[in-house]
Design a protein around this motif. Structure first.
Motif, short mmCIF file in Angstrom:
data_model
loop_
_atom_site.label_atom_id
_atom_site.label_comp_id
_atom_site.label_asym_id
_atom_site.label_seq_id
_atom_site.Cartn_x
_atom_site.Cartn_y
_atom_site.Cartn_z
N SER A 171 0.62 -1.10 0.09
CA SER A 171 0.27 0.02 0.09
C SER A 171 1.29 1.26 -0.26
N PHE A 172 1.04 2.53 -0.91
CA PHE A 172 1.38 3.32 -1.10
C PHE A 172 0.77 4.15 0.33
N ARG A 173 -0.53 4.48 0.81
CA ARG A 173 -0.52 4.90 1.57
C ARG A 173 0.14 5.13 3.09
N ALA A 174 0.62 4.01 3.58
CA ALA A 174 0.89 3.16 4.45
C ALA A 174 2.36 3.60 4.36
N TRP A 175 3.11 2.43 3.38
CA TRP A 175 4.29 3.25 3.39
C TRP A 175 4.54 4.87 3.03
N PHE A 176 3.80 5.02 3.10
CA PHE A 176 4.13 7.20 2.37
C PHE A 176 4.01 7.39 4.15
N PHE A 177 2.60 6.46 5.24
CA PHE A 177 2.76 7.55 6.88
C PHE A 177 3.90 6.72 6.98
N ARG A 178 3.90 5.90 7.24
CA ARG A 178 5.80 5.55 7.72
C ARG A 178 6.68 6.05 7.13
N ILE A 179 6.80 6.87 6.23
CA ILE A 179 8.10 7.48 6.03
C ILE A 179 7.39 9.09 7.15
N ALA A 180 6.08 9.45 6.85
CA ALA A 180 5.74 10.45 7.76
C ALA A 180 6.32 10.33 9.32
N ARG A 181 6.08 9.25 10.25
CA ARG A 181 5.82 8.88 10.96
C ARG A 181 7.59 8.31 11.55
N ASN A 182 8.11 8.47 10.89
CA ASN A 182 9.77 8.20 10.72
C ASN A 182 10.41 9.60 10.31
N VAL A 183 10.00 10.45 9.85
CA VAL A 183 10.18 12.52 10.00
C VAL A 183 10.35 12.74 10.89
#
Length: 89
Positions: free
Chosen positions: A66-78
């Motif tokens: 899922s792009f959305r899951a990958w995207f928000f995982r990056i957001a949390r890491n940031v």
């Protein structure tokens, strides 16, 4: 075209397609950080940092995920990195 297919094109080098994802997700991402208590200027910086990381790590994206899951995982890491940086300063 799905977000996953668009991101797959970005991962394969069609960087202009990231604009589509930016336009779609940057308001939600900004609000994600805002709801977590960050100041407006920090939200802007964090949002920019997420899209910079997407570019940096675009080849690690797998279209089967899922792009959305990958995207928000990056957001949390940031955000985690932001908090670490704030502790240092």
């Amino acid at each position: 075209m799905t977000d996953e297919l668009i991101m797959d094109l970005v991962a394969k080098g069609d960087l202009d397609k990231l604009t589509i994802l930016f336009e779609k997700y940057h308001p939600n991402l900004f609000n994600f950080f805002r709801k977590r208590g960050h100041q407006v200027s920090a939200c802007e910086d964090l949002t920019q940092n997420v899209f910079e990381r997407i570019l940096k790590y675009r080849t690690s994206y797998q279209v089967s995920n899922s792009f959305r899951a990958w995207f928000f995982r990056i957001a949390r890491n940031v955000e985690v990195d932001y908090f670490k940086q704030q502790k240092i300063n």
